[in-house]
Design a protein around this motif. Structure first.
Motif, short mmCIF file in Angstrom:
data_model
loop_
_atom_site.label_atom_id
_atom_site.label_comp_id
_atom_site.label_asym_id
_atom_site.label_seq_id
_atom_site.Cartn_x
_atom_site.Cartn_y
_atom_site.Cartn_z
N LEU A 10 0.79 -1.23 0.00
CA LEU A 10 0.00 0.00 0.00
C LEU A 10 0.82 1.29 0.00
O LEU A 10 0.46 2.25 -0.67
N PRO A 11 1.96 1.37 0.73
CA PRO A 11 2.70 2.65 0.74
C PRO A 11 3.37 2.98 -0.59
O PRO A 11 3.79 4.12 -0.80
N ASN A 12 3.49 2.01 -1.49
CA ASN A 12 4.33 2.21 -2.68
C ASN A 12 3.54 2.43 -3.97
O ASN A 12 4.10 2.38 -5.06
N VAL A 13 2.24 2.70 -3.86
CA VAL A 13 1.41 2.84 -5.06
C VAL A 13 1.58 4.22 -5.68
O VAL A 13 2.03 5.16 -5.04
N ALA A 14 1.16 4.31 -6.95
CA ALA A 14 1.45 5.51 -7.74
C ALA A 14 0.79 6.77 -7.18
O ALA A 14 1.42 7.84 -7.13
N TRP A 15 -0.47 6.68 -6.74
CA TRP A 15 -1.15 7.92 -6.34
C TRP A 15 -0.52 8.56 -5.11
O TRP A 15 -0.55 9.79 -4.96
N LEU A 16 0.10 7.75 -4.25
CA LEU A 16 0.74 8.31 -3.06
C LEU A 16 2.05 9.02 -3.38
O LEU A 16 2.55 9.80 -2.57
N SER A 17 2.61 8.75 -4.56
CA SER A 17 3.86 9.41 -4.94
C SER A 17 3.64 10.87 -5.33
O SER A 17 4.60 11.63 -5.46
N ILE A 18 2.39 11.26 -5.51
CA ILE A 18 2.07 12.63 -5.92
C ILE A 18 2.20 13.60 -4.75
O ILE A 18 2.56 14.76 -4.93
N VAL A 19 1.94 13.13 -3.54
CA VAL A 19 2.02 14.00 -2.37
C VAL A 19 3.43 13.98 -1.80
O VAL A 19 4.25 13.11 -2.13
N SER A 20 3.72 14.93 -0.94
CA SER A 20 5.04 14.98 -0.31
C SER A 20 5.24 13.80 0.63
O SER A 20 4.27 13.13 1.04
N GLU A 21 6.50 13.54 0.99
CA GLU A 21 6.80 12.43 1.89
C GLU A 21 6.11 12.61 3.23
O GLU A 21 5.57 11.66 3.81
N ALA A 22 6.06 13.86 3.71
CA ALA A 22 5.43 14.12 5.01
C ALA A 22 3.93 13.81 4.96
O ALA A 22 3.37 13.23 5.90
N VAL A 23 3.28 14.18 3.85
CA VAL A 23 1.85 13.91 3.71
C VAL A 23 1.60 12.43 3.55
O VAL A 23 0.66 11.87 4.13
N ARG A 24 2.46 11.77 2.79
CA ARG A 24 2.31 10.32 2.62
C ARG A 24 2.41 9.61 3.97
O ARG A 24 1.61 8.72 4.27
N ILE A 25 3.37 10.00 4.79
CA ILE A 25 3.53 9.39 6.11
C ILE A 25 2.29 9.65 6.96
O ILE A 25 1.79 8.74 7.65
N ARG A 26 1.75 10.85 6.89
CA ARG A 26 0.56 11.17 7.68
C ARG A 26 -0.63 10.33 7.23
O ARG A 26 -1.42 9.85 8.05
#
Length: 228
Positions: A10-26
């Motif tokens: 789940l953490p490595n999917v394409a749509w999550l790469s659009i947001v910043s690392e901090a937002v992805r972690i949140r």
């Protein structure tokens, strides 16, 4: 991101790469882990949208009931798939029903968490829009599959879609073992069960797949793709 190993792909999917690392972690930290037994309905057609569902392990079946003929299977989804984003934009009722076909683990991101994150990071909506676009591409592929004249090629295209290999760069994982009956597959391919059975027999002899009761196992995804 070793701290999120329990979330699988789940953490490595394409749509999550659009947001910043901090937002992805949140986003990932805001997820609640849940389990579903075989046959459990995650949400039903018409339900108020409650959030986003990310599949860690197991298999999810998506159905629509908009047809007068009753529920119709649309597709299967596997580990790495995120589902339920479309209705988040309008907060309209759910357009489909999601059911676990085997013991399933998933991550749930609530509406409240999404709204809270998006207030500080509006780019989340763009990322969710990309996820929705990916699912639109899958729906277009499904319509394209039904327009294929050759019954054999049409069935192959549907099998690739069900195992998660129909479109390139899809977020969900690929699963070779499919929880689908021949009746369901015949309905998806708009074929009689007898015609479908003959086609599956051919493919089994060719080493493309194997069959068990209520299941199909894809043995050679590459060869299926080459025939499309």
């Amino acid at each position: 991101m070793s701290e999120f190993r329990n979330l699988g792909q789940l953490p490595n999917v394409a749509w999550l790469s659009i947001v910043s690392e901090a937002v992805r972690i949140r986003i990932l930290q805001s997820c609640v882990l849940r389990e579903a037994e075989r046959g459990k309905v995650l949400y039903r057609f018409g339900d108020a949208p409650d959030g986003l569902y990310g599949l860690i392990s197991g298999c999810i079946r998506m159905d629509t009931v908009q047809s007068s003929h009753g529920p119709t299977m649309l597709s299967l989804f596997h580990s790495g798939s995120w589902l339920g984003e479309v209705e988040l934009f309008s907060r309209m009722g759910r357009l489909t029903t999601l059911t676990a076909l085997r013991p399933t683990r998933y991550a749930f991101l609530s509406n409240a968490a999404i709204d809270a994150i998006a207030r500080e990071a509006p780019e989340l909506w763009k990322a969710l829009g990309n996820l929705a676009a990916e699912h639109v591409s899958l729906a277009v592929a499904a319509m394209d599959d039904l327009a294929i004249r050759s019954s054999r090629i049409r069935v192959m295209a549907i099998l690739l879609r069900l195992c998660g290999a129909r479109i390139e760069n899809g977020s969900g994982g690929i699963a070779r073992e499919l929880d689908v009956t021949q009746s369901e597959l015949a309905q998806l391919a708009n074929l009689s069960r007898s015609v479908l059975s003959d086609l599956l027999n051919e493919m089994e002899i060719e080493g493309l797949l194997s069959r068990e009761y209520g299941k199909l196992t894809i043995l050679d995804i590459k060869r299926l793709k080459l025939e499309l």
